[in-house]
Design a protein around this motif. Structure first.
Motif, mmCIF file in Angstrom:
data_model
loop_
_atom_site.group_PDB
_atom_site.id
_atom_site.type_symbol
_atom_site.label_atom_id
_atom_site.label_comp_id
_atom_site.label_asym_id
_atom_site.label_seq_id
_atom_site.Cartn_x
_atom_site.Cartn_y
_atom_site.Cartn_z
ATOM 1 N N TYR A 58 77.008 87.698 35.812
ATOM 2 C CA TYR A 58 76.588 86.815 36.899
ATOM 3 C C TYR A 58 76.375 85.375 36.425
ATOM 4 O O TYR A 58 76.647 84.419 37.155
ATOM 5 C CB TYR A 58 75.301 87.333 37.541
ATOM 6 C CG TYR A 58 75.507 88.559 38.396
ATOM 7 C CD1 TYR A 58 76.453 88.583 39.416
ATOM 8 C CD2 TYR A 58 74.735 89.710 38.188
ATOM 9 C CE1 TYR A 58 76.638 89.709 40.199
ATOM 10 C CE2 TYR A 58 74.909 90.842 38.974
ATOM 11 C CZ TYR A 58 75.862 90.837 39.975
ATOM 12 O OH TYR A 58 76.043 91.952 40.755
ATOM 13 N N ALA B 160 74.547 83.402 42.311
ATOM 14 C CA ALA B 160 73.238 82.890 41.891
ATOM 15 C C ALA B 160 72.117 83.842 42.300
ATOM 16 O O ALA B 160 71.167 84.072 41.537
ATOM 17 C CB ALA B 160 73.002 81.506 42.495
ATOM 18 N N THR C 39 78.373 82.428 38.160
ATOM 19 C CA THR C 39 77.606 81.355 38.799
ATOM 20 C C THR C 39 78.096 79.997 38.328
ATOM 21 O O THR C 39 78.318 79.086 39.134
ATOM 22 C CB THR C 39 76.102 81.505 38.483
ATOM 23 O OG1 THR C 39 75.628 82.750 39.013
ATOM 24 C CG2 THR C 39 75.307 80.368 39.115
#
Length: 260
Positions: free
Chosen positions: A108, A161, A112
Motif C-alpha cells: 500500500y 492511502a 499510495t
C-alpha cells in the motif's frame, strides 16, 4: 487562470456553474461525495467476494464506461447523471487500487506513492494544457476529460492511502476515519485563515473524501475480527445507495427550480 476568470469564479458563481457540467461546491456536495466513496468501497468488496474477481472488475469497468458516457452526452449538469458517474468511478477506482495491491502484490505504501505521482502528473498536464484547474471551467470536452481522469486518480490514491493507514499502519478502519476527518478540515481552515488557494484547497479536500468515506464504510461492514461492526458489505452498500439516491433526488429538484 486569467484575472477575468478569477473574478468570474468568485463574484458570479451562479453563471460559471450554469455553464459547467459539474455541481456547485456546497455542503450537500461534500456529504454526497463522502457517501459515494463509502458506497464504492463496500460495493467493490461485496462484488469481488460474491462473484469471480475478474468478472467483478470487468463489470465495474463496463458500468464505469457507461456512466461516464452518459455524463459526456449531456450538455449541462444533470444531478443523477453526474452522481451516477461519480459512484461508478468510486466502485471502479476501488477495484483498480485493489488490483494493484492484491493482484500484483504491490504494498500500500508503494501504491499510495505511485497514485500520488500519477495524480501530480495529471494535474501538471491539465494545467499546462488549460492554464487552470478550476472546476468552474469544465465547459469543454477536453477539460471534462481532464476532470474525470483526475477524479478517477483521486479515488485510486484515496483507496490506497486509506488501506495504508488502516492495514499497514494498523490504525484500523474507525481510527483511520477519524484521522481523515481531521485531515479534511485542514484545507478549509487553511483557505479561510491562511489564504490557501481555493483550487488547491478544493482538490486537497476532494482527495481526502475518499479515505474518509471508505474507512467508515469499511468499519461498518467488516467483521469484528477486522475491528468492524460486522453489518455486512452488502447491507452497508444498499443503505448508502438509498441515502445517496435521496440526496440526488433533492439536488435534482433544486437544480430544476434554479433553472426555471
Amino acid at each position: 487562470m486569467t484575472r477575468s476568470e478569477q473574478l468570474l469564479d468568485t463574484a458570479r458563481p451562479g453563471l460559471t456553474t450554469a455553464l459547467s457540467k459539474v455541481p456547485e461546491v456546497t455542503a450537500i456536495f461534500w456529504v454526497t461525495k463522502v457517501l459515494t466513496t463509502g458506497m464504492g468501497e463496500t460495493a467493490s468488496d461485496f462484488l469481488v467476494r460474491r462473484i469471480n474477481p475478474f468478472v467483478a472488475v470487468a463489470l465495474g469497468a463496463v458500468a464505469f464506461a457507461v456512466a461516464l458516457s452518459l455524463q459526456f452526452r449531456v450538455r449541462r449538469y444533470v444531478p443523477w447523471v453526474y452522481w451516477l458517474a461519480v459512484s461508478m468511478v468510486s466502485v471502479f477506482g476501488t477495484m483498480a487500487a485493489d488490483v494493484v495491491h492484491i493482484g500484483f502484490g504491490v504494498p500500500y505504501a508503494v501504491s499510495t506513492v505511485f497514485f500520488a505521482v500519477a495524480l501530480a502528473a495529471v494535474f501538471g498536464v491539465w494545467y499546462a494544457t488549460e492554464r487552470t484547474l478550476s472546476i468552474h471551467s469544465i465547459t469543454t470536452v477536453r477539460r471534462e476529460l481532464f476532470y474525470w481522469l483526475t477524479v478517477l486518480t483521486t479515488f485510486a490514491l484515496g483507496t490506497a492511502a486509506g488501506d495504508l493507514t488502516a492495514s499497514t499502519m494498523r490504525l484500523g478502519y474507525f481510527a483511520s476515519g477519524v484521522l481523515f476527518a481531521v485531515v479534511i478540515a485542514v484545507p478549509a481552515i487553511a483557505h479561510r485563515s491562511l489564504g490557501l488557494n481555493a483550487i488547491v484547497a478544493f482538490w486537497f479536500a476532494y482527495i481526502v473524501t475518499r479515505p474518509l468515506g471508505a474507512s467508515f464504510a469499511d468499519w461498518l461492514g467488516v467483521p469484528a475480527s477486522r475491528r468492524g461492526l460486522d453489518l455486512g458489505t452488502g447491507p452497508v452498500t444498499l443503505a448508502l445507495a438509498v441515502v445517496i439516491a435521496v440526496l440526488v433526488g433533492y439536488l435534482s429538484r433544486t437544480t430544476e427550480a434554479t433553472a426555471s
